[in-house]
Design a protein around this motif. Structure first.
Motif, PDB file in Angstrom:
ATOM      1  N   PRO A 172       0.810  -1.228   0.000  1.00 41.99           N
ATOM      2  CA  PRO A 172       0.000   0.000   0.000  1.00 41.99           C
ATOM      3  C   PRO A 172       0.839   1.272   0.000  1.00 41.99           C
ATOM      4  N   PHE A 173       1.957   1.255   0.695  1.00 40.89           N
ATOM      5  CA  PHE A 173       2.804   2.452   0.774  1.00 40.89           C
ATOM      6  C   PHE A 173       3.606   2.651  -0.511  1.00 40.89           C
ATOM      7  N   VAL A 174       4.018   1.551  -1.132  1.00 37.15           N
ATOM      8  CA  VAL A 174       4.680   1.654  -2.434  1.00 37.15           C
ATOM      9  C   VAL A 174       3.694   2.199  -3.462  1.00 37.15           C
ATOM     10  N   ASN A 175       2.455   1.685  -3.436  1.00 38.05           N
ATOM     11  CA  ASN A 175       1.429   2.197  -4.362  1.00 38.05           C
ATOM     12  C   ASN A 175       1.113   3.662  -4.097  1.00 38.05           C
ATOM     13  N   LEU A 176       1.161   4.055  -2.835  1.00 40.44           N
ATOM     14  CA  LEU A 176       0.946   5.465  -2.502  1.00 40.44           C
ATOM     15  C   LEU A 176       2.063   6.316  -3.085  1.00 40.44           C
ATOM     16  N   ALA A 177       3.283   5.842  -3.006  1.00 37.17           N
ATOM     17  CA  ALA A 177       4.409   6.573  -3.604  1.00 37.17           C
ATOM     18  C   ALA A 177       4.249   6.692  -5.110  1.00 37.17           C
ATOM     19  N   ILE A 178       3.794   5.622  -5.757  1.00 34.13           N
ATOM     20  CA  ILE A 178       3.565   5.649  -7.199  1.00 34.13           C
ATOM     21  C   ILE A 178       2.483   6.665  -7.542  1.00 34.13           C
ATOM     22  N   ALA A 179       1.397   6.670  -6.761  1.00 34.43           N
ATOM     23  CA  ALA A 179       0.300   7.623  -7.006  1.00 34.43           C
ATOM     24  C   ALA A 179       0.776   9.059  -6.824  1.00 34.43           C
ATOM     25  N   LEU A 180       1.617   9.311  -5.823  1.00 33.07           N
ATOM     26  CA  LEU A 180       2.147  10.656  -5.602  1.00 33.07           C
ATOM     27  C   LEU A 180       3.042  11.091  -6.759  1.00 33.07           C
ATOM     28  N   ALA A 181       3.862  10.161  -7.251  1.00 34.62           N
ATOM     29  CA  ALA A 181       4.756  10.496  -8.365  1.00 34.62           C
ATOM     30  C   ALA A 181       3.980  10.718  -9.654  1.00 34.62           C
ATOM     31  N   ALA A 182       2.972   9.886  -9.902  1.00 28.41           N
ATOM     32  CA  ALA A 182       2.198  10.002 -11.140  1.00 28.41           C
ATOM     33  C   ALA A 182       1.266  11.209 -11.113  1.00 28.41           C
ATOM     34  N   HIS A 193      -9.852   6.419  -2.005  1.00 26.63           N
ATOM     35  CA  HIS A 193      -9.577   5.333  -2.944  1.00 26.63           C
ATOM     36  C   HIS A 193      -8.365   4.537  -2.502  1.00 26.63           C
ATOM     37  N   TRP A 194      -7.325   5.226  -2.040  1.00 23.43           N
ATOM     38  CA  TRP A 194      -6.122   4.523  -1.598  1.00 23.43           C
ATOM     39  C   TRP A 194      -6.427   3.611  -0.422  1.00 23.43           C
ATOM     40  N   PHE A 195      -7.167   4.120   0.559  1.00 23.29           N
ATOM     41  CA  PHE A 195      -7.462   3.301   1.726  1.00 23.29           C
ATOM     42  C   PHE A 195      -8.403   2.153   1.376  1.00 23.29           C
ATOM     43  N   ALA A 196      -9.447   2.432   0.581  1.00 24.27           N
ATOM     44  CA  ALA A 196     -10.442   1.399   0.269  1.00 24.27           C
ATOM     45  C   ALA A 196      -9.865   0.297  -0.617  1.00 24.27           C
ATOM     46  N   VAL A 197      -9.058   0.696  -1.617  1.00 19.79           N
ATOM     47  CA  VAL A 197      -8.568  -0.281  -2.596  1.00 19.79           C
ATOM     48  C   VAL A 197      -7.195  -0.818  -2.204  1.00 19.79           C
ATOM     49  N   ASP A 198      -6.209   0.083  -2.070  1.00 19.69           N
ATOM     50  CA  ASP A 198      -4.834  -0.357  -1.856  1.00 19.69           C
ATOM     51  C   ASP A 198      -4.599  -0.932  -0.463  1.00 19.69           C
TER      52      ASP A 198
END
Length: 427
Positions: A172-182, A193-198
């Motif tokens: 989840p934290f890696v995906n959060l980093a990806i979302a922040l970068a993108a 969305h991050w909490f519900a899905v990731d």
């Protein structure tokens, strides 16, 4: 043709070393990973080898899938060798490491990367979350023994179960980093969305679906009529089939495959806990894991020298690596176990042996293939140095430390001379 023949011959040597080195190193304060990295570094000193050794960032997909393979196989082996039934009290130290120590580690490493290395939030979070999990591959030396081998003291169990789950929980934290970068920062981020899905959905799918798959395959393996059950084959490579099936189905259902594989292994083990076939499957998974690990660590040693992995290294990055291993992980682990009934010596062992390894490389390759991160060369250099120091530091200390643990647990002859006190695991 000459290159191909040399590669084949070299692979043959590596396979033989995979079988021979663990036996030779058993009584020495060294580990197999140290030797593998040393072999790779020595090979890359040869100009012809250095010329064909690329930086990992040039082959992200290859690095991602190679490290992914060894991690999932390691997770299957870890799950199969855990004897203790899952439960809130029986796994109390594990839950503390996952729920307290790991988030604290990610938060501290992210803040440290931002202040010391000058990285933006996305890159700092990626580095912190990639380095937070205890590696299930390189931590095998501090894990419990074979199924039903009675080497499940609290330090070994805590590190095995933590390594089995925290690689998936870092996602989840890696995906959060990806979302922040993108997305260019916090402004475009949907926290719901991050909490519900990731966080919720993908973890739940991995745990539940993995357990269902493990139970179903456990029935096929142990409870079919005698002529049909898989355990009658005696083939250890069934573990590989279980690993690939669980990982593929959970990933297809948009869950975390790492969690799914470990959950499947635990469920498979619980299907017939005392059956000797678990040992067969575990031994096959362990041998395959060891071979893949050696190949990848030889490659890691080669890219350290010939691939220029450390060229972007700065003194700040070197300081970051030392603080991460000597301060952040031990302190976070210690805080996570405050209030528990574990002995001080147990807390020290569990907190110190938070080994970093191939899982870190996987997360970096995965994330860098999904989004563009600032100063990616510094990310790779910092992570590479941290993994290298972890391999050396933990590899040298693991044998004497666990020898003390074993003697104190009655597996040696000089326990009366030691000052360590390791309490029994909870019922």
């Amino acid at each position: 043709m000459e290159t191909y023949v040399l590669v084949v011959a070299g692979f043959g040597v590596l396979v033989l070393l995979t079988a021979w080195l663990p036996m030779v190193l058993r009584a020495l304060p060294l580990s197999l990973p140290i030797c593998c990295v040393g072999i790779g570094a020595a090979l890359s000193a040869i100009p012809a080898v250095a010329a064909i050794t690329p930086h990992p960032s040039l082959h992200l997909k290859l690095i991602e899938h190679a490290t992914e393979a060894v991690v999932v196989i390691s997770l299957m082996g870890a799950g199969l060798k855990i004897d203790r039934l899952i439960g809130w009290r029986r796994w109390a130290v594990t839950w503390r490491l996952l729920g307290i120590a790991m988030p604290l580690t990610i938060l501290a490493l992210t803040a440290l990367a931002s202040t010391l290395l000058g990285l933006g939030l996305a890159a700092a979070l990626l580095l912190g979350s990639s380095l937070a999990p205890t590696d299930p591959v390189l931590a095998s030396d501090v894990q419990v023994g074979h199924p039903a081998e009675d080497h499940e003291d609290e330090p070994r169990f805590a590190l095995t179960s933590e390594a089995g789950l925290n690689d998936g929980l870092a996602f989840p934290f890696v995906n959060l980093a990806i979302a922040l970068a993108a997305g260019g920062g916090l402004a475009g981020l949907s926290w719901s969305h991050w909490f519900a899905v990731d966080v919720f959905w993908k973890i739940a799918v991995g745990a539940v679906l993995g357990a269902i798959i493990g139970r179903a395959l456990g029935w096929l393996t142990f409870h079919l009529p005698n002529l049909s059950k898989l355990s009658r084959t005696g083939d250890g490579f069934v573990a590989l089939g279980v690993t690939c099936l669980a990982y593929g189905i959970v990933e297809a259902a948009d869950g975390y495959g790492f969690i799914g594989v470990f959950a499947a292994a635990l469920a498979l083990r619980s299907s017939s806990r005392g059956h000797g076939y678990h040992r067969k499957m575990h031994d096959y998974a362990e041998e395959l894991e060891r071979l893949l690990m050696m190949v990848l660590l030889v490659g890691f040693g080669a890219v350290l020298v010939g691939g220029g992995l450390l060229e972007a290294l700065t003194w700040q990055a070197a300081l970051f690596a030392l603080i991460a291993l000597l301060v952040v992980r031990p302190l976070s682990g210690w805080i996570g176990m405050l209030g528990s009934d574990r002995a001080l010596e147990e807390r020290a062992v569990v907190s110190f042996f938070g080994i970093r390894g191939l899982g870190t490389v996987y997360y970096l390759a995965f994330a860098c293939g999904q989004a563009t991160f600032e100063r990616a060369d510094l990310l790779w250099a910092t992570a590479g140095l941290t993994v290298l120091i972890s391999i050396l530091m933990h590899g040298v200390t693991v044998t004497p430390t666990l020898r003390l643990v074993d003697r104190r647990m009655g597996r040696g002859t000089e326990s009366s001379q030691l000052g360590l006190v390791f309490t029994a695991p909870p019922p």
